[in-house]
Design a protein around this motif. Sequence first.
Motif, PDB file in Angstrom:
ATOM      1  N   UNK A  81       0.557  -1.279   0.099  1.00 26.53           N
ATOM      2  CA  UNK A  81      -0.298   0.086  -0.191  1.00 26.53           C
ATOM      3  C   UNK A  81       1.059   1.065   0.069  1.00 26.53           C
ATOM      4  N   UNK A  82       1.109   1.781  -1.112  1.00 24.11           N
ATOM      5  CA  UNK A  82       1.784   2.958  -1.404  1.00 24.11           C
ATOM      6  C   UNK A  82       1.259   4.363  -1.853  1.00 24.11           C
ATOM      7  N   UNK A  83       1.444   5.127  -0.488  1.00 21.55           N
ATOM      8  CA  UNK A  83       0.579   6.570  -0.614  1.00 21.55           C
ATOM      9  C   UNK A  83       1.320   7.634  -0.697  1.00 21.55           C
ATOM     10  N   UNK A  84       1.140   8.380  -1.528  1.00 21.18           N
ATOM     11  CA  UNK A  84       1.543   9.716  -1.898  1.00 21.18           C
ATOM     12  C   UNK A  84       1.746  10.493  -1.263  1.00 21.18           C
ATOM     13  N   UNK A  85       2.253  11.703  -0.669  1.00 20.49           N
ATOM     14  CA  UNK A  85       1.488  12.766  -0.138  1.00 20.49           C
ATOM     15  C   UNK A  85       0.767  12.044   1.235  1.00 20.49           C
ATOM     16  N   UNK A  86       1.216  11.423   2.399  1.00 21.28           N
ATOM     17  CA  UNK A  86       0.610  10.651   3.417  1.00 21.28           C
ATOM     18  C   UNK A  86       0.163  11.749   4.664  1.00 21.28           C
ATOM     19  N   UNK A 110       4.329   5.223   3.120  1.00 18.08           N
ATOM     20  CA  UNK A 110       4.149   5.845   2.814  1.00 18.08           C
ATOM     21  C   UNK A 110       5.038   7.228   2.187  1.00 18.08           C
ATOM     22  N   UNK A 111       4.997   7.902   1.711  1.00 14.24           N
ATOM     23  CA  UNK A 111       5.633   8.614   0.501  1.00 14.24           C
ATOM     24  C   UNK A 111       5.291  10.275   1.277  1.00 14.24           C
ATOM     25  N   UNK A 112       5.721  10.810   1.081  1.00 17.04           N
ATOM     26  CA  UNK A 112       6.168  12.788   1.687  1.00 17.04           C
ATOM     27  C   UNK A 112       7.360  13.940   0.940  1.00 17.04           C
ATOM     28  N   UNK A 113       6.588  14.826   0.617  1.00 19.14           N
ATOM     29  CA  UNK A 113       7.700  15.921   0.203  1.00 19.14           C
ATOM     30  C   UNK A 113       8.302  15.919   1.541  1.00 19.14           C
ATOM     31  N   UNK A 114       7.972  16.608   3.088  1.00 21.72           N
ATOM     32  CA  UNK A 114       7.812  16.797   4.045  1.00 21.72           C
ATOM     33  C   UNK A 114       8.551  15.297   5.025  1.00 21.72           C
ATOM     34  N   UNK A 115       9.625  15.846   4.807  1.00 16.37           N
ATOM     35  CA  UNK A 115      10.682  15.282   5.723  1.00 16.37           C
ATOM     36  C   UNK A 115      10.513  15.018   7.159  1.00 16.37           C
ATOM     37  N   UNK A 122       6.553   7.546  10.185  1.00 18.15           N
ATOM     38  CA  UNK A 122       6.659   6.433  11.086  1.00 18.15           C
ATOM     39  C   UNK A 122       6.286   5.917  12.557  1.00 18.15           C
ATOM     40  N   UNK A 123       6.842   7.125  13.488  1.00 17.70           N
ATOM     41  CA  UNK A 123       7.721   6.880  14.141  1.00 17.70           C
ATOM     42  C   UNK A 123       6.224   6.847  15.391  1.00 17.70           C
ATOM     43  N   UNK A 124       4.713   7.403  15.020  1.00 15.63           N
ATOM     44  CA  UNK A 124       3.727   7.489  15.068  1.00 15.63           C
ATOM     45  C   UNK A 124       2.913   4.998  14.822  1.00 15.63           C
ATOM     46  N   UNK A 134       5.859  -0.585   8.088  1.00 10.75           N
ATOM     47  CA  UNK A 134       6.477   0.330   7.697  1.00 10.75           C
ATOM     48  C   UNK A 134       7.149   0.954   6.901  1.00 10.75           C
ATOM     49  N   UNK A 135       7.417   1.618   6.063  1.00 12.91           N
ATOM     50  CA  UNK A 135       8.636   1.708   5.111  1.00 12.91           C
ATOM     51  C   UNK A 135       8.659   3.385   4.353  1.00 12.91           C
ATOM     52  N   UNK A 136       8.594   4.438   5.279  1.00 11.75           N
ATOM     53  CA  UNK A 136       8.685   6.055   5.035  1.00 11.75           C
ATOM     54  C   UNK A 136       9.438   6.474   3.943  1.00 11.75           C
ATOM     55  N   UNK A 137       9.314   6.915   2.756  1.00 13.65           N
ATOM     56  CA  UNK A 137      10.024   7.595   2.082  1.00 13.65           C
ATOM     57  C   UNK A 137      10.050   9.397   1.353  1.00 13.65           C
ATOM     58  N   UNK A 138      11.003   9.908   1.630  1.00 13.90           N
ATOM     59  CA  UNK A 138      10.751  11.170   1.196  1.00 13.90           C
ATOM     60  C   UNK A 138      10.621  11.578  -0.398  1.00 13.90           C
ATOM     61  N   UNK A 139      10.095  12.143  -0.749  1.00  7.57           N
ATOM     62  CA  UNK A 139      10.005  12.611  -2.231  1.00  7.57           C
ATOM     63  C   UNK A 139       9.055  13.664  -2.778  1.00  7.57           C
TER      64      UNK A 139
END
Length: 322
Positions: A81-86, A110-115, A122-124, A134-139
């Motif tokens: 489940x990939x979420x853009x702008x999470x 989840x992927x978001x422009x905001x680190x 991810x912490x939450x 969970x594997x978060x990414x910034x972009x």
Amino acid sequence: MNSKDQKVIISTFEKEVCEGLTAFPKYLSSKYFYDEVGDELFQQIMALPEYYLTRAEYEIFETHKTEIVQSFDQDKEGFDLIELGAGDGKKTKVLLKELLNHKYDFAYKPIDISENAIDGLVKNLNHEMKEVLVQGQIGEYFEVLDRLKHISDRKKVIMVLGSNIGNLLHPRAIQFLKKLCNSMNSKDLVFMGFDQKKHPQKVLDAYNDKSGVTAAFNKNVLTRINKELRGNFDLDKFIHWEVYDPESGTAKSYLVSTEKQKVDIDDLSLEVHFEAWESIHTEISQKYDDDIVKWLAKESGLEIVKSFSDQNNYYKDYLLRK
Ligand code: AVI
């Protein structure tokens, strides 16, 4: 390096601010609303009584969660489940809980422009929903699409919630959806929120709240220029202005200069002149109906499988396939 060889490295922010403020009419991109302060203001916007979008999507998830997650993985073969702008992932948690309760095999990416936003999310989740992988990414959206193929090697369900697509003009939205489509395999799905056309006043109120949070959010782009590019915008000399065209379904935000003035942006060696009541266009928030979504999907090589709506029909989430 001698002075002849010295290269001036200009960031995209610098380049786009320079382009937008020297154009006629002037414009700035709404993607620059978002820094730590902007993220916090957007959180406040989502809790505003006037900003119905977040509550409507939340209602859709609460009401239709069983059917929604079933449609993600009908054969229960497992998926990413990939979420853009999470963002803060608050609404998504409703679906994650449902997926856990019904023992689906999935990972949440989840992927978001905001680190800042991704770290928090991810912490939450590691704290609140330990069982979720969970594997978060910034972009940034478009750039992330190039990597999407490599992010996952099994079935993908790509979510874009919050009517985030509405911040793109139709041609750019089609470009985005086409790229999304190209990154998909035949079984992959897209689950996307589209805010619907409705009473024009309801839309206007959502983007012009009484408490002035949206105005502060809009002005945050000027604050960033002041902070990051040594500008001297006087925020009190600009007003937030919202218009909505019920024919096109486009809500537009502006910052309007209340007087003739000059602004210096030292890092760009730029003097920007404003006439009294001259505007800077900062954001579009597109509203849709089924025909527009059908058209966007068709232009991009996608088709609508089904849609889920809130009780008021303010908002819809569409499931799309290739
Ligand atoms: C993120 N995006 C979908 C929001 C919207 O509704 O266009 C941003 C926003 N701008 C003002 N209020 C909220």
